[in-house]
Design an enzyme around this catalytic site. Structure first.
Site, short mmCIF file in Angstrom:
data_model
loop_
_atom_site.label_atom_id
_atom_site.label_comp_id
_atom_site.label_asym_id
_atom_site.label_seq_id
_atom_site.Cartn_x
_atom_site.Cartn_y
_atom_site.Cartn_z
CD GLU A 241 36.76 51.31 -51.01
OE1 GLU A 241 37.94 51.56 -50.74
OE2 GLU A 241 36.01 52.12 -51.60
NE ARG B 251 39.69 57.03 -56.15
CZ ARG B 251 39.75 57.39 -54.87
NH1 ARG B 251 38.67 57.86 -54.29
NH2 ARG B 251 40.85 57.24 -54.18
CB CYS C 265 65.53 22.91 -36.54
SG CYS C 265 65.39 24.66 -36.12
CE LYS D 178 37.83 57.79 -46.81
NZ LYS D 178 38.97 56.89 -47.06
CG ASP E 194 46.82 56.46 -44.41
OD1 ASP E 194 45.93 55.68 -44.05
OD2 ASP E 194 47.52 56.29 -45.42
CB ALA E 195 49.14 60.88 -39.84
CE1 TYR F 51 47.16 62.15 -49.74
CE2 TYR F 51 49.25 61.82 -50.83
CZ TYR F 51 47.92 62.14 -50.89
OH TYR F 51 47.34 62.46 -52.07
CG ASP F 52 45.55 62.66 -44.35
OD1 ASP F 52 45.30 62.52 -45.56
OD2 ASP F 52 45.12 61.88 -43.48
#
Length: 718
Positions: A186, A138, A444, A117, A34-35, A37-38
């Site tokens: 949401e 959306r 195993c 958010k 996200d960082a 992209y921002d």
């Protein structure tokens, strides 16, 4: 390398952002943080601000999101679903506030609403005369996807609006349902639900989700609503679009109005008269984010007054009257040093990343999940890569993807080993599955360790004092080769072991001994049969009554049970057909573990419902679904988790599952409300009463005695 030509750089940024929008919004598979992209968006905004002639109508700064998938029908939003501008620090928040005051006037009285958010999928719901008629994602803000059928399966979304007029902050006439109402909100998944879902998907050999948001988005966009109905999705309403018949004045009033109509609204939303108070609440949220049961990536601050919102308007893609205060990223870049594989209790081989230690949100991370071999191959993750590592809440850190631009040629492509790292057995991969497995079930050592850890866990036999370290000790010393060996431990085993004094040994052995009398379904869970969790185990225990009877059943017999599908039935039958499983059951009996169901704690109250199968959906007025189920069983009936032709009645509460109701209508199965169920019991009549709209007065005449019986069963109806 960044171009010095602003025209070329703007074009490059737009193409990059469109691509990442497509990965995020359409595929639900982001490949950058996200960082990052921002940062791309900020650079493009700054470039266009410095060179206004470069702004184009189709620039990402002028639109929201990406084109919708062709998988669902397209829906045109009458009122666009806007995005939000972001602030990454208090300076950004104050700059937004200053701009707002300049536009409204320095003497304007401005109130604020602050809401979490939630990191989920934004949707819109349209109600006509109180009935849900359409739901959509959306999409790009202008055009979304019609996912009505899937949204109907989410129990927190009301199919028909009611009125909850006890909300004093609702409009003056909350009983009047608007003829047209569009609700925005949401869809999300709680962190605990996400982790359980991923465990189930991994055991089933299916593709796991990278995070709760992707899990929610993928679940909502399933082609089959039945799949969506089995996913633990939830909904929070936060606003409205089109509205007729009611004049809402503020955001705060709107939230209470929505709650009064039956929508879940986040109760952590707050209204403030002063900006500094709102900002302080934002700071508080930054310290609380790890305490929440769902993921948030920031808080949204909105101007409360709709009149002031209209005056401020929208610029480009963002409303001027709201801003998202984004929390610091829970992501970091680290180097992938190695990929090691772990062996699960059912033999599933899971790759895990060993990375250079990196601090993410105050926690040092050295290992991260890579999910499965396909996940690694699809993202072309290589040993030696710089990778994006993400951590959110209590979710295990995972690798998002590589930073391809930082490759220097020394990276190595990873291959799944051909043999089990614990026992050397060649690995197998069933057709259509993503998981590799070690088939050496009984020998195993890694599988033995994982099975014992599962057996003692809280959801299974719940043996206090035994965890990963204790199990490792038991297996390494050769004391325990299977779960039955736990019951052969004696004080002599622990003689001379550091940390094991007489009191600890006594407590440990007492806890093991007490677990011998656990309910049958807990034992079935503890066996670690593929696909068998608590719900399936309860169905099997209720029907067969003992491990012997279950072990003797064929896959067809098991498949005939309500709530059991062919994959589960085949897995159960296969488990009990193994010689090692038969030997384990015999051994459990020898050491005194109960392998039969206990007798009922309370004698049946009658047989009014004998031979009848019920399914319960929605929220009942005075009892939980579990309490209603216990009441049905106490009167001779049985409860199933799914509607089929074998179902006699569907008991329907408020906000029922749409799939169950639709299936009942399709099959002509009568439905009851709570009063109808109580009337059926009180009348001691096995014949089907009139469905759905039973006479409430007649029901109340018989319900008092029945409710007294519920109290005798020890059920809490508060």
């Amino acid at each position: 390398m960044t171009s010095n030509d602003p025209v070329r750089r703007a074009e490059t940024l737009r193409e990059q952002i469109r691509y990442h929008n497509y990965r995020y919004y359409v595929l639900d598979e982001p490949v950058i943080s996200d960082a990052e992209y921002d940062a791309l968006m900020r650079e493009l905004r700054e470039l266009e601000a410095a060179h206004p002639e470069l702004v184009t109508p189709d620039s990402p700064t002028q639109r929201v999101g990406a084109p919708p998938s062709e998988q669902f029908a397209k829906v045109q939003h009458v009122v666009p679903m806007l995005s939000l501008a972001n602030a990454f620090d208090e300076a950004g928040m104050r700059a937004w506030y200053d701009r707002t005051l300049r536009l409204l006037g320095s003497d304007a009285q401005v109130a604020f609403v602050v809401e979490p958010k939630i990191d989920g999928l934004a949707v819109t719901l349209i109600y006509r005369n109180g009935v849900l008629v359409r739901g959509a994602t959306r999409g790009d803000g202008e055009i979304g996807e019609d996912v009505t059928a899937n949204l109907r399966t989410i129990s927190s979304i009301p199919l028909r609006l009611g009125s909850f007029a006890n909300d004093d902050s609702a409009p003056t006439n909350p009983t009047a349902v608007p003829p047209l109402l569009e609700v925005r909100g949401e869809v999300y998944m709680r962190i605990a639900d996400f982790m359980r879902l991923n465990e189930q998907l991994a055991v089933a050999g299916e593709k796991v989700a990278a995070n709760p948001r992707n899990a929610a988005a993928g679940s909502l966009r399933q082609k089959d609503p039945a799949v969506t109905s089995r996913r633990p999705l939830r909904f929070f309403a936060y606003g409205v679009g089109q509205v007729e018949g009611v004049a809402l004045q503020t955001q705060w009033e709107t939230l209470h109005f929505l709650r009064a109509l039956g929508f879940p609204v986040n109760r952590d939303a707050r209204r403030f008269e002063r900006f500094e108070e709102a900002l302080a609440y934002c700071r508080e949220w930054m310290t609380r984010r790890d305490e929440l049961e769902y993921e948030v990536d920031g808080v949204v601050v909105k101007i409360d007054s709709f009149a002031q919102q209209a005056e401020l308007g929208v610029v480009g893609r963002d409303p001027r009257w709201a801003i998202a205060f984004k929390f610091p990223a829970r992501e970091a870049v680290s180097r992938l040093l190695d990929i090691v594989v772990n062996v699960g209790r059912t033999g599933v081989i899971t790759p895990n990343a060993v990375i250079e230690p990196v601090n993410i949100g105050g926690v040092t991370v050295r290992n991260a999940s890579l999910h499965n071999a396909d996940y690694i191959a699809e993202r072309d993750i290589r040993i030696g890569d710089y990778v994006i590592v993400k951590r959110a809440g209590d979710v295990i850190p995972h690798i998002v993807g590589p930073v391809v631009a930082r490759r220097d040629g020394s990276e190595r492509v990873w291959q799944m080993p051909a043999t089990c790292p614990a026992c050397g057995t060649p690995l197998e991969r069933a057709e259509g599955e993503v998981a590799y497995r070690c088939p050496n079930f009984g020998i195993c050592p890694a599988q033995i360790t994982r099975r014992i850890e599962h057996f003692v866990s809280r959801s299974a036999m719940d043996i206090a004092g035994i965890g990963e370290k204790q199990v490792q000790l038991f297996v390494e010393r050769g004391w325990v080769q299977d779960v039955a060996d736990l019951y052969t431990l004696t004080p002599e085993h622990f003689h001379g072991i550091e940390g094991y004094g007489p009191k600890r040994i006594a407590n440990l052995l007492n806890a093991i001994a007490e677990s011998k009398d656990r309910p049958l379904h807990r034992l079935i869970v503890g066996l670690g049969i593929r696909y068998v969790g608590e719900v399936v185990a309860q169905i099997l225990a209720d029907h067969f009554g003992s491990l012997d009877a279950l072990a003797a059943a064929s896959a067809d017999e098991i498949d005939d049970l309500e709530g059991i599908g062919p994959a589960i039935a085949a897995s159960v039958a296969e488990y009990f057909a193994r010689p090692e499983s038969k030997a384990l059951i015999a051994k459990l009996k020898r050491v005194g573990v109960r392998t039969e169901a206990k007798g009922p704690a309370v004698a049946p109250k009658g047989d009014a419902l004998a031979g009848k199968t019920f399914v319960i959906t929605g929220t009942l007025p005075s009892m939980s679904r579990e309490e209603a189920g216990a009441l049905i069983v106490a009167h001779g009936g049985r409860v199933s988790g799914s509607v089929s032709k074998k179902t006699d009645y569907l008991v329907v509460g408020s906000e029922p599952g749409g799939t169950k109701v639709a299936k009942a209508q399709e099959l002509g199965i009568p439905t009851l409300d709570e009063a109808g169920l109580l009337a059926l019991i009180g009348a001691n009549d096995r014949s089907a009463p009139a469905a759905s709209n039973n006479n409430q007065n007649a029901a109340s005449a018989t319900s008092r005695g029945t409710m007294a019986e519920v109290q005798q069963l020890g059920l809490n109806l508060e």
